[in-house]
Design an enzyme around this catalytic site. Structure first.
Site, PDB file in Angstrom:
ATOM      1  N   THR A 156      -4.530  -1.543   7.992  1.00  0.00           N
ATOM      2  CA  THR A 156      -5.807  -1.444   7.271  1.00  0.00           C
ATOM      3  C   THR A 156      -7.009  -1.660   8.209  1.00  0.00           C
ATOM      4  O   THR A 156      -6.991  -2.537   9.073  1.00  0.00           O
ATOM      5  CB  THR A 156      -5.815  -2.496   6.135  1.00  0.00           C
ATOM      6  N   ASN A 157      -8.043  -0.857   8.006  1.00  0.00           N
ATOM      7  CA  ASN A 157      -9.272  -0.927   8.816  1.00  0.00           C
ATOM      8  C   ASN A 157     -10.350  -1.796   8.191  1.00  0.00           C
ATOM      9  O   ASN A 157     -10.353  -1.971   6.968  1.00  0.00           O
ATOM     10  CB  ASN A 157      -9.835   0.499   8.980  1.00  0.00           C
ATOM     11  N   ARG A 208     -11.879   5.416   5.106  1.00  0.00           N
ATOM     12  CA  ARG A 208     -13.268   5.899   5.128  1.00  0.00           C
ATOM     13  C   ARG A 208     -13.341   7.380   4.768  1.00  0.00           C
ATOM     14  O   ARG A 208     -12.326   8.090   4.804  1.00  0.00           O
ATOM     15  CB  ARG A 208     -13.912   5.630   6.485  1.00  0.00           C
ATOM     16  N   GLY A 228      -0.186   4.471  -0.505  1.00  0.00           N
ATOM     17  CA  GLY A 228      -1.055   5.644  -0.487  1.00  0.00           C
ATOM     18  C   GLY A 228      -0.545   6.678   0.509  1.00  0.00           C
ATOM     19  O   GLY A 228       0.672   6.891   0.638  1.00  0.00           O
ATOM     20  N   GLN A 229      -1.493   7.313   1.218  1.00  0.00           N
ATOM     21  CA  GLN A 229      -1.125   8.390   2.146  1.00  0.00           C
ATOM     22  C   GLN A 229      -0.225   7.882   3.278  1.00  0.00           C
ATOM     23  O   GLN A 229       0.799   8.485   3.576  1.00  0.00           O
ATOM     24  CB  GLN A 229      -2.395   9.017   2.750  1.00  0.00           C
ATOM     25  N   ILE A 230      -0.631   6.769   3.897  1.00  0.00           N
ATOM     26  CA  ILE A 230       0.200   6.248   4.998  1.00  0.00           C
ATOM     27  C   ILE A 230       1.458   5.604   4.430  1.00  0.00           C
ATOM     28  O   ILE A 230       2.565   5.818   4.951  1.00  0.00           O
ATOM     29  CB  ILE A 230      -0.556   5.220   5.872  1.00  0.00           C
ATOM     30  N   ARG A 261      -2.860  10.178  20.544  1.00  0.00           N
ATOM     31  CA  ARG A 261      -3.898  11.225  20.502  1.00  0.00           C
ATOM     32  C   ARG A 261      -4.260  11.664  21.919  1.00  0.00           C
ATOM     33  O   ARG A 261      -4.337  12.867  22.201  1.00  0.00           O
ATOM     34  CB  ARG A 261      -5.148  10.678  19.782  1.00  0.00           C
ATOM     35  N   GLY A 266       0.875  -1.171   0.000  1.00  0.00           N
ATOM     36  CA  GLY A 266       0.000   0.000   0.000  1.00  0.00           C
ATOM     37  C   GLY A 266       0.910   1.218   0.000  1.00  0.00           C
ATOM     38  O   GLY A 266       1.696   1.411   0.940  1.00  0.00           O
ATOM     39  N   HIS A 309     -10.040  -1.045  18.001  1.00  0.00           N
ATOM     40  CA  HIS A 309      -9.864   0.298  17.420  1.00  0.00           C
ATOM     41  C   HIS A 309     -11.198   0.799  16.851  1.00  0.00           C
ATOM     42  O   HIS A 309     -11.357   1.011  15.657  1.00  0.00           O
ATOM     43  CB  HIS A 309      -8.802   0.229  16.317  1.00  0.00           C
TER      44      HIS A 309
HETATM   45  N1  LIG Z   1      -5.129   1.233  12.215  1.00  0.00           N
HETATM   46  C1  LIG Z   1      -5.181   2.562  12.245  1.00  0.00           C
HETATM   47  O1  LIG Z   1      -5.037   3.170  13.302  1.00  0.00           O
HETATM   48  C2  LIG Z   1      -5.400   3.321  10.974  1.00  0.00           C
HETATM   49  C3  LIG Z   1      -5.096   4.697  10.911  1.00  0.00           C
HETATM   50  C4  LIG Z   1      -5.286   5.370   9.708  1.00  0.00           C
HETATM   51  C5  LIG Z   1      -5.757   4.679   8.574  1.00  0.00           C
HETATM   52  N2  LIG Z   1      -6.013   3.358   8.683  1.00  0.00           N
HETATM   53  C6  LIG Z   1      -6.439   2.571   7.514  1.00  0.00           C
HETATM   54  O2  LIG Z   1      -5.311   2.352   6.673  1.00  0.00           O
HETATM   55  C7  LIG Z   1      -5.741   2.111   5.341  1.00  0.00           C
HETATM   56  C8  LIG Z   1      -4.923   2.952   4.354  1.00  0.00           C
HETATM   57  O3  LIG Z   1      -5.119   4.316   4.597  1.00  0.00           O
HETATM   58  P1  LIG Z   1      -4.445   5.395   3.596  1.00  0.00           P
HETATM   59  O4  LIG Z   1      -4.824   6.726   4.117  1.00  0.00           O
HETATM   60  O5  LIG Z   1      -3.024   5.086   3.360  1.00  0.00           O
HETATM   61  O6  LIG Z   1      -5.299   5.087   2.268  1.00  0.00           O
HETATM   62  P2  LIG Z   1      -4.911   5.430   0.746  1.00  0.00           P
HETATM   63  O7  LIG Z   1      -6.157   5.283  -0.053  1.00  0.00           O
HETATM   64  O8  LIG Z   1      -4.164   6.705   0.679  1.00  0.00           O
HETATM   65  O9  LIG Z   1      -3.894   4.254   0.358  1.00  0.00           O
HETATM   66  C9  LIG Z   1      -4.298   2.930   0.224  1.00  0.00           C
HETATM   67  C10 LIG Z   1      -3.488   2.330  -0.918  1.00  0.00           C
HETATM   68  O10 LIG Z   1      -3.824   0.951  -1.007  1.00  0.00           O
HETATM   69  C11 LIG Z   1      -3.745   0.599  -2.376  1.00  0.00           C
HETATM   70  N3  LIG Z   1      -4.430  -0.656  -2.605  1.00  0.00           N
HETATM   71  C12 LIG Z   1      -5.761  -0.892  -2.732  1.00  0.00           C
HETATM   72  N4  LIG Z   1      -5.971  -2.193  -2.943  1.00  0.00           N
HETATM   73  C13 LIG Z   1      -4.768  -2.798  -2.951  1.00  0.00           C
HETATM   74  C14 LIG Z   1      -4.343  -4.137  -3.115  1.00  0.00           C
HETATM   75  N5  LIG Z   1      -5.205  -5.113  -3.336  1.00  0.00           N
HETATM   76  N6  LIG Z   1      -3.024  -4.383  -3.045  1.00  0.00           N
HETATM   77  C15 LIG Z   1      -2.133  -3.387  -2.823  1.00  0.00           C
HETATM   78  N7  LIG Z   1      -2.476  -2.103  -2.669  1.00  0.00           N
HETATM   79  C16 LIG Z   1      -3.785  -1.819  -2.730  1.00  0.00           C
HETATM   80  C17 LIG Z   1      -4.353   1.792  -3.093  1.00  0.00           C
HETATM   81  O11 LIG Z   1      -3.973   1.813  -4.474  1.00  0.00           O
HETATM   82  C18 LIG Z   1      -3.791   2.946  -2.289  1.00  0.00           C
HETATM   83  O12 LIG Z   1      -2.604   3.445  -2.853  1.00  0.00           O
HETATM   84  C19 LIG Z   1      -7.249   2.406   5.344  1.00  0.00           C
HETATM   85  O13 LIG Z   1      -7.966   1.185   5.440  1.00  0.00           O
HETATM   86  C20 LIG Z   1      -7.460   3.211   6.617  1.00  0.00           C
HETATM   87  O14 LIG Z   1      -8.750   3.109   7.139  1.00  0.00           O
HETATM   88  C21 LIG Z   1      -5.861   2.682   9.845  1.00  0.00           C
HETATM   89  O1  LIG Z   2     -10.540   6.865  11.596  1.00  0.00           O
HETATM   90  C1  LIG Z   2     -10.163   6.272  10.587  1.00  0.00           C
HETATM   91  O2  LIG Z   2     -10.939   5.890   9.695  1.00  0.00           O
HETATM   92  C2  LIG Z   2      -8.698   6.034  10.358  1.00  0.00           C
HETATM   93  C3  LIG Z   2      -7.994   5.529  11.569  1.00  0.00           C
HETATM   94  O3  LIG Z   2      -8.579   4.382  12.095  1.00  0.00           O
HETATM   95  C4  LIG Z   2      -7.798   6.573  12.627  1.00  0.00           C
HETATM   96  O4  LIG Z   2      -8.103   6.328  13.792  1.00  0.00           O
HETATM   97  O5  LIG Z   2      -7.291   7.653  12.278  1.00  0.00           O
END
Ligand SMILES: NC(=O)c1ccc[n+]([C@@H]2O[C@H](COP(=O)([O-])OP(=O)(O)OC[C@H]3O[C@@H](n4cnc5c(N)ncnc54)[C@H](O)[C@@H]3O)[C@@H](O)[C@H]2O)c1
Ligand SMILES: O=C(O)C[C@H](O)C(=O)O
Length: 320
Positions: free
Chosen positions: A120-121, A83, A12-14, A152, A10, A176
């Site tokens: 991932t969530n 989300r 993306g942003q994270i 936080r 992944g 979470h």
């Molecule tokens: N656990 C936590 O505390 C927490 C905190 C923040 C975000 N998250 C979760 O983390 C996840 C990612 O967040 P983000 O902001 O980076 O999202 P994002 O959309 O910026 O990045 C996700 C990336 O995953 C890629 N992707 C999608 N399907 C794929 C696959 N099958 N194989 C490989 N890559 C694939 C997308 O192309 C994208 O680049 C989300 O599910 C979000 O809810 C969890």
């Molecule tokens: O809240 C979300 O959807 C992303 C993540 O789980 C968070 O806590 O920032």
């Protein structure tokens, strides 16, 4: 000694933020994997071009093929969708469960000995499913949430008390979701538990309750501000702290979603609890004592996670 290999599934942003932080901290060479063509390659090259400015040594590779993660020491999984305002994390379960199946198969084939951190969530259910799909040993896979939720809470506390974040500790346990469990008795300013600070008159019970509630809703607060996705700086920093503890055998005590086999009365699920992370992965699960109120909150949170696991089993019969 060869550098460690860190694979980010992944980009993306994270994923991009993780890649940057891993370089700045010289944790190892980084592979960014994503299904989106060009994104992992572009982010990798961009960060590599920042290295001469910041003065760090790390190699970057972007990939759309799982073979690139071969032999990774640490894998951090953010693949999937985040989300948007109006959604709950649980709304992501169907789409992200499919993603975990693909990711789990890739890890099983190319990096079955890695230490894996899932982000991932909905987190607690996704890390559970990822363990099933990948076949990783339970001590080699954890979910990142507690470090973020605790950070936080620490930030809100440091602002309220007008002290350094360095002197504020906090433990947020459980799943979470909005019923996560910020433990005020085990959270401190300079070692003084929060209830004592209320007694000392440094804050009020009402303000403390409001900070607990804000922590529980912390993810949603950022989603509503960003509108296009969810938090990524603090989540990435939190996962990097976990990865660093493993790679450097720091043996940090961090709240993470770990596989429980009887601890806290929970069996066969991943739930947020304090753990020690060292060179062997999860080296200890720390069982703190709960008051009756804390126990009730924890059990409610565990029940929510159980509901999500049941939903995963309904969606994908191979998990049942
Ligand atoms: N656990 C936590 O505390 C927490 C905190 C923040 C975000 N998250 C979760 O983390 C996840 C990612 O967040 P983000 O902001 O980076 O999202 P994002 O959309 O910026 O990045 C996700 C990336 O995953 C890629 N992707 C999608 N399907 C794929 C696959 N099958 N194989 C490989 N890559 C694939 C997308 O192309 C994208 O680049 C989300 O599910 C979000 O809810 C969890
Ligand atoms: O809240 C979300 O959807 C992303 C993540 O789980 C968070 O806590 O920032």
């Amino acid at each position: 000694m060869a550098r460690h290999k860190i694979a980010l599934i992944g980009a993306g942003q994270i994923g991009g933020t993780l890649a940057h932080l891993a370089g700045l901290k010289e944790l190892g060479d980084v592979v960014l994997f994503d299904i989106a063509e060009g994104i992992p390659q572009g982010k990798g090259l961009d960060i590599a071009e920042s290295a001469p400015v910041d003065g760090f040594d790390a190699k970057y590779k972007g990939a759309n093929d799982y073979s690139a993660i071969e032999g990774a020491d640490v894998i951090i999984v953010t693949a999937g969708v985040p989300r948007k305002p109006g959604m709950s994390r649980d709304d992501l379960i169907g789409i992200n469960l499919k993603v975990m199946e693909a990711v789990g198969n890739g890890i099983k084939q190319y990096a079955p000995n890695a230490f894996v951190i899932c982000i991932t969530n909905p987190l607690d259910a996704m890390v559970w499913a990822l363990q099933k799909f990948s076949g990783l040993k339970p001590e080699k896979i954890v979910g990142m949430a507690g470090v973020l939720d605790s950070a936080r809470f620490r930030h809100f506390l440091a602002e309220e008390f007008n002290v350094s974040v360095k002197d504020v500790t906090a433990f947020v346990l459980g799943g979470h979701g909005d019923d996560m469990v910020p433990l005020v008795r085990y959270s401190t300013v300079a070692g003084v538990p929060l209830p004592d600070l209320v007694k000392m008159g440094w804050t009020t019970q009402e303000k403390l309750d409001a900070m607990v509630e804000r922590t529980r809703k912390g993810g949603g607060e950022i989603v509503n501000l960003l509108k296009t996705g969810s938090a990524f700086y603090a989540p990435a920093a939190s996962a990097i702290a976990m990865a660093e503890s493993y790679l450097k055998d720091q043996k940090r005590v961090l709240p993470c979603a770990a596989y429980l086999s009887g601890q806290y009365g929970v069996n066969g699920m991943f739930v947020g609890v304090p753990i020690v992370i060292g060179e062997n992965g999860v080296e200890r699960i720390v069982e703190v004592e709960f008051s009756a109120d804390e126990k009730a909150m924890f059990e409610k949170s565990v029940a929510s996670v159980q509901g999500l696991i049941d939903a995963c089993k309904q969606i994908n019969a191979t998990l049942a």
